[in-house]
Design an enzyme around this catalytic site. Structure first.
Site, PDB file in Angstrom:
ATOM      1  N   ASP A 108      33.970  38.228  44.736  1.00 36.39           N
ATOM      2  CA  ASP A 108      35.156  39.036  44.457  1.00 36.39           C
ATOM      3  C   ASP A 108      36.098  39.147  45.657  1.00 36.39           C
ATOM      4  O   ASP A 108      36.800  40.143  45.818  1.00 36.39           O
ATOM      5  CB  ASP A 108      34.761  40.451  43.979  1.00 36.39           C
ATOM      6  N   LYS A 145      39.198  34.866  45.253  1.00 38.11           N
ATOM      7  CA  LYS A 145      39.251  33.397  45.154  1.00 38.11           C
ATOM      8  C   LYS A 145      40.263  32.931  44.102  1.00 38.11           C
ATOM      9  O   LYS A 145      41.040  32.006  44.334  1.00 38.11           O
ATOM     10  CB  LYS A 145      37.848  32.852  44.806  1.00 38.11           C
ATOM     11  N   GLN A 162      31.238  33.287  43.096  1.00 39.80           N
ATOM     12  CA  GLN A 162      30.365  34.177  43.882  1.00 39.80           C
ATOM     13  C   GLN A 162      30.730  34.055  45.372  1.00 39.80           C
ATOM     14  O   GLN A 162      31.876  33.770  45.674  1.00 39.80           O
ATOM     15  CB  GLN A 162      28.876  33.862  43.636  1.00 39.80           C
ATOM     16  N   GLY A 206      34.300  36.305  37.742  1.00 38.92           N
ATOM     17  CA  GLY A 206      35.507  36.887  37.159  1.00 38.92           C
ATOM     18  C   GLY A 206      36.590  36.717  38.197  1.00 38.92           C
ATOM     19  O   GLY A 206      36.574  37.389  39.230  1.00 38.92           O
ATOM     20  N   HIS A 207      37.493  35.771  37.971  1.00 37.37           N
ATOM     21  CA  HIS A 207      38.527  35.449  38.966  1.00 37.37           C
ATOM     22  C   HIS A 207      39.882  35.926  38.447  1.00 37.37           C
ATOM     23  O   HIS A 207      40.361  35.457  37.415  1.00 37.37           O
ATOM     24  CB  HIS A 207      38.544  33.943  39.243  1.00 37.37           C
ATOM     25  N   THR A 240      31.918  43.062  34.639  1.00 33.71           N
ATOM     26  CA  THR A 240      31.081  44.115  34.060  1.00 33.71           C
ATOM     27  C   THR A 240      31.723  45.501  34.149  1.00 33.71           C
ATOM     28  O   THR A 240      31.229  46.450  33.553  1.00 33.71           O
ATOM     29  CB  THR A 240      29.741  44.174  34.813  1.00 33.71           C
TER      30      THR A 240
HETATM   31  P1  GDP Z   1      37.379  36.604  42.843  1.00 33.98           P
HETATM   32  O1  GDP Z   1      36.170  36.750  41.980  1.00 33.98           O
HETATM   33  O2  GDP Z   1      37.040  36.172  44.233  1.00 33.98           O
HETATM   34  O3  GDP Z   1      38.443  35.727  42.252  1.00 33.98           O
HETATM   35  O4  GDP Z   1      37.999  38.062  42.988  1.00 33.98           O
HETATM   36  P2  GDP Z   1      38.175  39.154  41.803  1.00 33.98           P
HETATM   37  O5  GDP Z   1      39.293  38.741  40.940  1.00 33.98           O
HETATM   38  O6  GDP Z   1      36.881  39.444  41.158  1.00 33.98           O
HETATM   39  O7  GDP Z   1      38.508  40.446  42.659  1.00 33.98           O
HETATM   40  C1  GDP Z   1      39.614  40.515  43.493  1.00 33.98           C
HETATM   41  C2  GDP Z   1      40.492  41.683  43.029  1.00 33.98           C
HETATM   42  O8  GDP Z   1      41.411  42.005  44.043  1.00 33.98           O
HETATM   43  C3  GDP Z   1      41.322  41.353  41.805  1.00 33.98           C
HETATM   44  O9  GDP Z   1      41.510  42.522  41.057  1.00 33.98           O
HETATM   45  C4  GDP Z   1      42.650  40.882  42.414  1.00 33.98           C
HETATM   46  O10 GDP Z   1      43.758  41.078  41.548  1.00 33.98           O
HETATM   47  C5  GDP Z   1      42.749  41.777  43.608  1.00 33.98           C
HETATM   48  N1  GDP Z   1      43.411  41.224  44.788  1.00 33.98           N
HETATM   49  C6  GDP Z   1      43.422  39.939  45.242  1.00 33.98           C
HETATM   50  N2  GDP Z   1      44.068  39.861  46.422  1.00 33.98           N
HETATM   51  C7  GDP Z   1      44.481  41.108  46.711  1.00 33.98           C
HETATM   52  C8  GDP Z   1      45.179  41.693  47.823  1.00 33.98           C
HETATM   53  O11 GDP Z   1      45.534  41.032  48.788  1.00 33.98           O
HETATM   54  N3  GDP Z   1      45.418  43.035  47.760  1.00 33.98           N
HETATM   55  C9  GDP Z   1      45.017  43.807  46.726  1.00 33.98           C
HETATM   56  N4  GDP Z   1      45.283  45.106  46.763  1.00 33.98           N
HETATM   57  N5  GDP Z   1      44.362  43.297  45.671  1.00 33.98           N
HETATM   58  C10 GDP Z   1      44.075  41.973  45.675  1.00 33.98           C
HETATM   59  P1  IMO Z   2      32.904  36.029  41.493  1.00 39.57           P
HETATM   60  O1  IMO Z   2      32.996  34.533  41.305  1.00 39.57           O
HETATM   61  C1  IMO Z   2      30.401  39.443  42.583  1.00 39.57           C
HETATM   62  C2  IMO Z   2      26.143  39.202  41.531  1.00 39.57           C
HETATM   63  C3  IMO Z   2      25.620  40.157  40.463  1.00 39.57           C
HETATM   64  C4  IMO Z   2      24.180  40.311  40.933  1.00 39.57           C
HETATM   65  C5  IMO Z   2      23.831  38.919  41.442  1.00 39.57           C
HETATM   66  C6  IMO Z   2      23.088  38.043  40.433  1.00 39.57           C
HETATM   67  O2  IMO Z   2      33.777  36.798  40.590  1.00 39.57           O
HETATM   68  O3  IMO Z   2      33.054  36.373  42.937  1.00 39.57           O
HETATM   69  P2  IMO Z   2      23.820  36.763  38.239  1.00 39.57           P
HETATM   70  O4  IMO Z   2      24.422  37.262  36.958  1.00 39.57           O
HETATM   71  O5  IMO Z   2      24.616  35.726  38.940  1.00 39.57           O
HETATM   72  O6  IMO Z   2      22.395  36.317  38.066  1.00 39.57           O
HETATM   73  O7  IMO Z   2      23.765  38.065  39.187  1.00 39.57           O
HETATM   74  O8  IMO Z   2      25.062  38.305  41.782  1.00 39.57           O
HETATM   75  N1  IMO Z   2      27.305  38.384  41.109  1.00 39.57           N
HETATM   76  C7  IMO Z   2      28.556  38.574  41.542  1.00 39.57           C
HETATM   77  N2  IMO Z   2      29.086  39.543  42.320  1.00 39.57           N
HETATM   78  N3  IMO Z   2      31.190  38.451  42.142  1.00 39.57           N
HETATM   79  C8  IMO Z   2      30.679  37.459  41.375  1.00 39.57           C
HETATM   80  O9  IMO Z   2      31.404  36.369  41.014  1.00 39.57           O
HETATM   81  C9  IMO Z   2      29.314  37.521  41.005  1.00 39.57           C
HETATM   82  N4  IMO Z   2      28.510  36.741  40.258  1.00 39.57           N
HETATM   83  C10 IMO Z   2      27.280  37.267  40.346  1.00 39.57           C
HETATM   84  O10 IMO Z   2      26.322  41.367  40.489  1.00 39.57           O
HETATM   85  O11 IMO Z   2      24.117  41.178  42.024  1.00 39.57           O
HETATM   86 MG    MG Z   3      35.231  38.208  40.785  1.00 42.13          MG
END
Ligand code: GDP
Ligand code: IMO
Ligand code: MG
Length: 421
Positions: free
Chosen positions: A13, A16, A221, A40-41, A298
């Site tokens: 998270d 990416k 991840q 979840g990107h 989630t």
């Molecule tokens: P990923 O799994 O690495 O793609 O990241 P996620 O989408 O799960 O989580 C990143 C969260 O931070 C998302 O809700 C994005 O919209 C948000 N986000 C990304 N870059 C920034 C930033 O520079 N500032 C803020 N405030 N939010 C950001």
């Molecule tokens: P993105 O790509 C954050 C965590 C789960 C759990 C562990 C194992 O959005 O960054 P799994 O379902 O893979 O067997 O769960 O890994 N986890 C993540 N945490 N971002 C993710 O993906 C994750 N994918 C799995 O919360 O601790």
């Molecule tokens: Mg994510």
């Protein structure tokens, strides 16, 4: 041509999805190489927000080819939902998306096994996303998996054998599995996927490279969730690190070019497992509120803490990171002070190398405190506008991490991205 890789350096998270979208115009191809719908990107642009699970984040730019590589595990039902929603919002997915024949399929019974395994672990549960990731990779490694390419040859028998094996395991665990409805949905979704280009993606990627096309690999991840180098057993079941791009796409190690390592200006984790710099106080709560730190998959609260440079240095080393990307610095815009963990104290001893175990009760983070910049930077468009304290913070991180920070993200929108000179 080389293959560049973008991957998370923390517990996922990091942002990416946003950065892959921003970088996509520089590339001809974007590819996912591991993980599955546990990811979840999030992408935001033109007032709209998208969360991608299995589909690469390069689909919204200029018609780049997007590939789901062999290292990915795919749930046909979730893929169908995601793809149909995107098609509905105008993305011509079928023209640009290619799926590897060697992708392993997540079956309905894999999800049941994920839940049963977690239940059996009791208090020691991992806190998985419940998407069947662990059981699907387990079947892959134990040579019992079902691949997308199998859907073209004697599939019914292969599916039934795998399902019956799972049912026997579930029964031996005291479960009474029921999944008739889900099974039908799953079989329908398999037919839907067959409408996409299902290819030998290792040949495709290498052919494109030979033709001079550029490729960006999108990690899922993060390094601290890697099955080998993460905080085992509280990890995911794939290699999230740079080498995962080689095995998950079929590109040779000497084809890897730039490695973009992405991290938040603080640190988060979702699910169970150790987190040395976790904050249980008001500051942790404030970071969660300001950063909207709730899981994109989630909806779970993300645990929040200070940036951990011991872990980051380890992640940079394991991945061969050549450029750093710092995300969400805007979340700290109002803070008087910012802390960074530069070492761990373990049994009274200072440790700067990421150790075998980072269990909380053994480990105390050693912090340095830096002045906050107390400036709303979310509307900035150039690094020249950065206040001195923020420039100092970047310089401090670059010195500690011995790697340049080339991109700084100051908000969730595509436009809120500063490319440094
Ligand atoms: P990923 O799994 O690495 O793609 O990241 P996620 O989408 O799960 O989580 C990143 C969260 O931070 C998302 O809700 C994005 O919209 C948000 N986000 C990304 N870059 C920034 C930033 O520079 N500032 C803020 N405030 N939010 C950001
Ligand atoms: P993105 O790509 C954050 C965590 C789960 C759990 C562990 C194992 O959005 O960054 P799994 O379902 O893979 O067997 O769960 O890994 N986890 C993540 N945490 N971002 C993710 O993906 C994750 N994918 C799995 O919360 O601790
Ligand atoms: Mg994510």
């Amino acid at each position: 041509m080389k293959v560049d890789v973008l991957l998370g350096l923390q517990w996922g998270d990091e942002g990416k999805g946003k950065v892959v979208d921003v970088l996509t115009p520089r590339y001809d191809v974007v590819a996912r190489f591991q993980g599955g719908p546990n990811a979840g990107h999030t992408l935001e642009f033109e007032g709209k927000k998208y969360v991608l699970r299995s589909i690469p984040s390069g689909i919204f730019q200029h018609g780049q080819t997007n590939i789901i590589g062999n290292g990915v595990v795919l749930d046909p039902v979730l893929f169908k939902e995601e793809a149909e929603a995107l098609e509905k919002s105008g993305v011509q997915l079928k023209n640009i998306l290619k799926l590897s024949k060697k992708i392993h399929l997540i079956m309905p019974t894999h999800r049941l096994l994920d839940a049963a395994n977690e239940k059996a672990k009791g208090g020691a549960k991992i806190g998985t996303t419940g998407k069947g990731i662990g059981p699907t990779y387990t079947d892959k490694i134990s040579r019992n998996g079902l691949r997308l390419g199998d859907t073209f040859h004697n599939f019914d028998a292969k599916y039934a054998a795998a399902r019956d094996r799972h049912v026997a395991i579930l029964k031996s665990m005291g479960e009474e599995p029921e999944f008739a409805e889900l099974e039908q949905k799953w079989l329908d979704a398999i037919e839907y996927i067959k409408g996409y280009d299902i290819v030998d993606s290792e040949h495709l990627v290498n052919r494109l490279l030979k033709e001079g096309k550029s490729v960006l690999c999108e990690g899922a991840q993060g390094t601290l969730l890697d099955v080998d180098f993460g905080s085992y057993p509280f990890v995911t079941s794939s290699n999230t690190i740079c080498s995962g791009a080689c095995s998950g796409l079929g590109v040779a190690p000497n084809k890897i070019g730039e490695v973009f390592g992405i991290f938040k200006a603080y640190c988060t984790r979702v699910g169970a497992g150790p987190f040395p710099t976790e904050l249980f106080d008001e500051t942790g709560k404030l970071i969660r509120d300001l950063g909207h730190e709730y899981g994109a998959v989630t909806g779970r609260e993300r645990r929040c803490g200070w940036i951990d440079l011991v872990a980051l240095k380890y992640a940079i080393m394991i991945n061969g990171v050549t450029q750093l990307i710092m995300m969400k610095s805007d979340v700290l815009d109002g803070f008087d002070e910012i802390k960074a963990c530069v070492a761990y104290e373990i049994n009274g001893e200072r440790v700067e190398e990421f150790p075998f175990s980072i269990e909380e009760d053994e480990i105390k983070p050693v912090y340095v405190t830096l002045p906050g910049w107390k400036t709303d930077m979310t509307a900035f468009r150039s690094e020249d506008q950065f206040p001195k304290e923020f420039k100092d913070y970047i310089a401090f991180l670059e010195k500690e991490l011995e790697t340049p920070i080339t991109i700084v993200s100051i908000g969730p929108d595509r436009e809120q991205t500063i490319i440094r000179k």
